[in-house]
Design a protein around this motif. Structure first.
Motif, PDB file in Angstrom:
ATOM      1  N   GLN A 132      18.585 -11.425 -23.224  1.00 18.66           N
ATOM      2  CA  GLN A 132      19.587 -10.174 -22.942  1.00 18.66           C
ATOM      3  C   GLN A 132      18.777  -9.492 -21.994  1.00 18.66           C
ATOM      4  OE1 GLN A 132      19.810  -8.757 -26.855  1.00 18.66           O
ATOM      5  NE2 GLN A 132      21.839  -9.545 -27.122  1.00 18.66           N
ATOM      6  N   ALA A 133      17.521  -9.094 -22.100  1.00 12.18           N
ATOM      7  CA  ALA A 133      16.784  -8.345 -21.033  1.00 12.18           C
ATOM      8  C   ALA A 133      16.898  -9.113 -19.571  1.00 12.18           C
ATOM      9  CB  ALA A 133      15.477  -8.160 -21.388  1.00 12.18           C
ATOM     10  N   LEU A 134      16.581 -10.306 -19.540  1.00 13.96           N
ATOM     11  CA  LEU A 134      16.620 -11.047 -18.196  1.00 13.96           C
ATOM     12  C   LEU A 134      17.890 -11.022 -17.609  1.00 13.96           C
ATOM     13  CD1 LEU A 134      13.944 -13.991 -18.950  1.00 13.96           C
ATOM     14  CD2 LEU A 134      13.579 -11.678 -17.641  1.00 13.96           C
ATOM     15  N   ARG A 135      19.072 -10.977 -18.396  1.00 14.35           N
ATOM     16  CA  ARG A 135      20.397 -11.006 -17.841  1.00 14.35           C
ATOM     17  C   ARG A 135      20.663  -9.525 -17.646  1.00 14.35           C
ATOM     18  NH1 ARG A 135      24.257 -15.169 -20.505  1.00 14.35           N
ATOM     19  NH2 ARG A 135      24.720 -15.801 -18.539  1.00 14.35           N
ATOM     20  N   ASN A 136      19.922  -8.800 -17.858  1.00 10.67           N
ATOM     21  CA  ASN A 136      20.405  -7.348 -17.700  1.00 10.67           C
ATOM     22  C   ASN A 136      21.455  -6.630 -18.452  1.00 10.67           C
ATOM     23  OD1 ASN A 136      18.357  -6.845 -15.584  1.00 10.67           O
ATOM     24  ND2 ASN A 136      19.975  -7.748 -14.098  1.00 10.67           N
ATOM     25  N   MET A 137      21.475  -7.304 -19.956  1.00 11.89           N
ATOM     26  CA  MET A 137      22.181  -6.733 -20.873  1.00 11.89           C
ATOM     27  C   MET A 137      21.645  -5.492 -21.779  1.00 11.89           C
ATOM     28  SD  MET A 137      23.583 -10.760 -22.196  1.00 11.89           S
ATOM     29  CE  MET A 137      24.656 -10.168 -23.596  1.00 11.89           C
ATOM     30  N   ILE A 138      20.311  -5.678 -21.778  1.00 12.68           N
ATOM     31  CA  ILE A 138      19.578  -4.577 -22.417  1.00 12.68           C
ATOM     32  C   ILE A 138      18.379  -4.310 -21.331  1.00 12.68           C
ATOM     33  CG2 ILE A 138      20.153  -5.113 -24.666  1.00 12.68           C
ATOM     34  CD1 ILE A 138      17.335  -6.535 -24.831  1.00 12.68           C
ATOM     35  N   SER A 139      17.707  -3.147 -21.611  1.00  8.65           N
ATOM     36  CA  SER A 139      16.655  -2.758 -20.958  1.00  8.65           C
ATOM     37  C   SER A 139      15.586  -3.433 -20.788  1.00  8.65           C
ATOM     38  CB  SER A 139      16.266  -1.391 -21.266  1.00  8.65           C
ATOM     39  OG  SER A 139      14.971  -1.135 -20.681  1.00  8.65           O
ATOM     40  N   HIS A 140      14.968  -3.495 -19.489  1.00  6.90           N
ATOM     41  CA  HIS A 140      13.834  -4.542 -19.326  1.00  6.90           C
ATOM     42  C   HIS A 140      12.818  -3.884 -20.170  1.00  6.90           C
ATOM     43  CE1 HIS A 140      14.756  -7.163 -15.781  1.00  6.90           C
ATOM     44  NE2 HIS A 140      16.035  -6.671 -16.230  1.00  6.90           N
ATOM     45  N   GLY A 141      12.524  -2.691 -20.564  1.00  3.84           N
ATOM     46  CA  GLY A 141      11.726  -2.332 -21.638  1.00  3.84           C
ATOM     47  C   GLY A 141      11.539  -3.054 -22.750  1.00  3.84           C
ATOM     48  N   GLU A 142      12.717  -3.592 -23.386  1.00  2.02           N
ATOM     49  CA  GLU A 142      12.689  -4.434 -24.279  1.00  2.02           C
ATOM     50  C   GLU A 142      11.691  -5.488 -24.505  1.00  2.02           C
ATOM     51  OE1 GLU A 142      14.179  -3.400 -27.100  1.00  2.02           O
ATOM     52  OE2 GLU A 142      15.262  -1.754 -26.162  1.00  2.02           O
ATOM     53  N   LEU A 143      11.389  -6.053 -23.167  1.00  2.00           N
ATOM     54  CA  LEU A 143      10.322  -7.006 -23.228  1.00  2.00           C
ATOM     55  C   LEU A 143       9.081  -6.788 -24.009  1.00  2.00           C
ATOM     56  CD1 LEU A 143      11.277  -8.270 -19.327  1.00  2.00           C
ATOM     57  CD2 LEU A 143      11.788  -9.423 -21.614  1.00  2.00           C
ATOM     58  N   ILE A 144       8.763  -5.504 -24.151  1.00  2.00           N
ATOM     59  CA  ILE A 144       7.713  -5.347 -24.879  1.00  2.00           C
ATOM     60  C   ILE A 144       7.799  -5.741 -26.247  1.00  2.00           C
ATOM     61  CG2 ILE A 144       6.206  -3.343 -25.916  1.00  2.00           C
ATOM     62  CD1 ILE A 144       6.731  -1.787 -23.227  1.00  2.00           C
ATOM     63  N   GLY A 145       9.292  -5.284 -26.853  1.00  2.00           N
ATOM     64  CA  GLY A 145       9.318  -6.028 -28.293  1.00  2.00           C
ATOM     65  C   GLY A 145       9.413  -7.440 -28.413  1.00  2.00           C
ATOM     66  N   VAL A 146       9.837  -8.228 -27.167  1.00  3.49           N
ATOM     67  CA  VAL A 146       9.813  -9.503 -27.132  1.00  3.49           C
ATOM     68  C   VAL A 146       8.289 -10.037 -27.341  1.00  3.49           C
ATOM     69  CG1 VAL A 146      10.127 -11.458 -25.677  1.00  3.49           C
ATOM     70  CG2 VAL A 146      11.777  -9.810 -25.734  1.00  3.49           C
ATOM     71  N   ALA A 147       7.412  -9.472 -26.564  1.00  3.10           N
ATOM     72  CA  ALA A 147       5.998  -9.795 -26.630  1.00  3.10           C
ATOM     73  C   ALA A 147       5.400  -9.549 -27.969  1.00  3.10           C
ATOM     74  CB  ALA A 147       5.391  -9.257 -25.671  1.00  3.10           C
ATOM     75  N   VAL A 148       5.801  -8.398 -28.609  1.00  2.00           N
ATOM     76  CA  VAL A 148       5.253  -8.188 -29.860  1.00  2.00           C
ATOM     77  C   VAL A 148       5.890  -9.071 -30.793  1.00  2.00           C
ATOM     78  CG1 VAL A 148       5.481  -6.451 -31.905  1.00  2.00           C
ATOM     79  CG2 VAL A 148       4.980  -5.662 -29.660  1.00  2.00           C
ATOM     80  N   LEU A 149       7.048  -9.656 -31.029  1.00  2.00           N
ATOM     81  CA  LEU A 149       7.688 -10.548 -31.807  1.00  2.00           C
ATOM     82  C   LEU A 149       7.006 -11.983 -31.564  1.00  2.00           C
ATOM     83  CD1 LEU A 149      11.307  -9.440 -31.834  1.00  2.00           C
ATOM     84  CD2 LEU A 149       9.972  -9.444 -33.828  1.00  2.00           C
ATOM     85  N   VAL A 150       6.822 -12.269 -30.304  1.00  2.00           N
ATOM     86  CA  VAL A 150       5.868 -13.438 -30.114  1.00  2.00           C
ATOM     87  C   VAL A 150       4.452 -13.496 -30.668  1.00  2.00           C
ATOM     88  CG1 VAL A 150       5.217 -14.912 -28.286  1.00  2.00           C
ATOM     89  CG2 VAL A 150       7.589 -14.176 -28.332  1.00  2.00           C
ATOM     90  N   VAL A 151       3.982 -12.463 -30.577  1.00  2.00           N
ATOM     91  CA  VAL A 151       2.713 -12.396 -31.083  1.00  2.00           C
ATOM     92  C   VAL A 151       2.572 -12.335 -32.802  1.00  2.00           C
ATOM     93  CG1 VAL A 151       0.770 -10.694 -31.599  1.00  2.00           C
ATOM     94  CG2 VAL A 151       1.426 -11.011 -29.041  1.00  2.00           C
TER      95      VAL A 151
END
Length: 118
Positions: free
Chosen positions: A80-99
């Motif tokens: 969603q972030a890469l397709r500009n459906m949500i803010s690119h700032g949400e990629l921090i949450g992506v990193a946290v969930l992967v960790v």
């Protein structure tokens, strides 16, 4: 023994992090009902992770669910972030969930051996 202690620490930290979602849950109940519903699942999962910290080996399926659902959530958010459906700032949450997912998989307790009585 050291791995079990590390798993207990991770379960408590992740459990507390998920339980802390109760605060934004209360804020978004009226403005973002779908987000509030999702956060309610994370709060519930957090409570069960805190309970699982007592005996991680007996809660392997819950730990696996938490890890793989974190990967699934990260994949959806990342897309969603890469397709500009949500803010690119949400990629921090992506990193946290992967960790979180990686930590839980790496530290996953061994399967308990069944003890049979003769």
């Amino acid at each position: 023994m050291r791995g079990e202690r590390a798993m207990k620490v991770v379960l408590v930290v992740v459990g507390l992090l998920f339980v802390a979602a109760v605060y934004p849950l209360l804020m978004f109940v009226r403005q973002e009902p779908a987000l509030a519903m999702m956060l309610s699942l994370y709060v519930t999962l957090g409570i069960f992770l805190l309970l699982a910290a007592r005996n991680p080996s007996a809660n392997r399926s819950l730990i696996a669910f938490t890890a793989w659902s974190s990967f699934a959530h990260a994949a959806v958010m990342g897309t969603q972030a890469l397709r500009n459906m949500i803010s690119h700032g949400e990629l921090i949450g992506v990193a946290v969930l992967v960790v979180i997912g990686v930590a839980l998989i790496v530290l996953a307790p061994d399967k308990q051996l069944a003890v049979t009585r003769a």
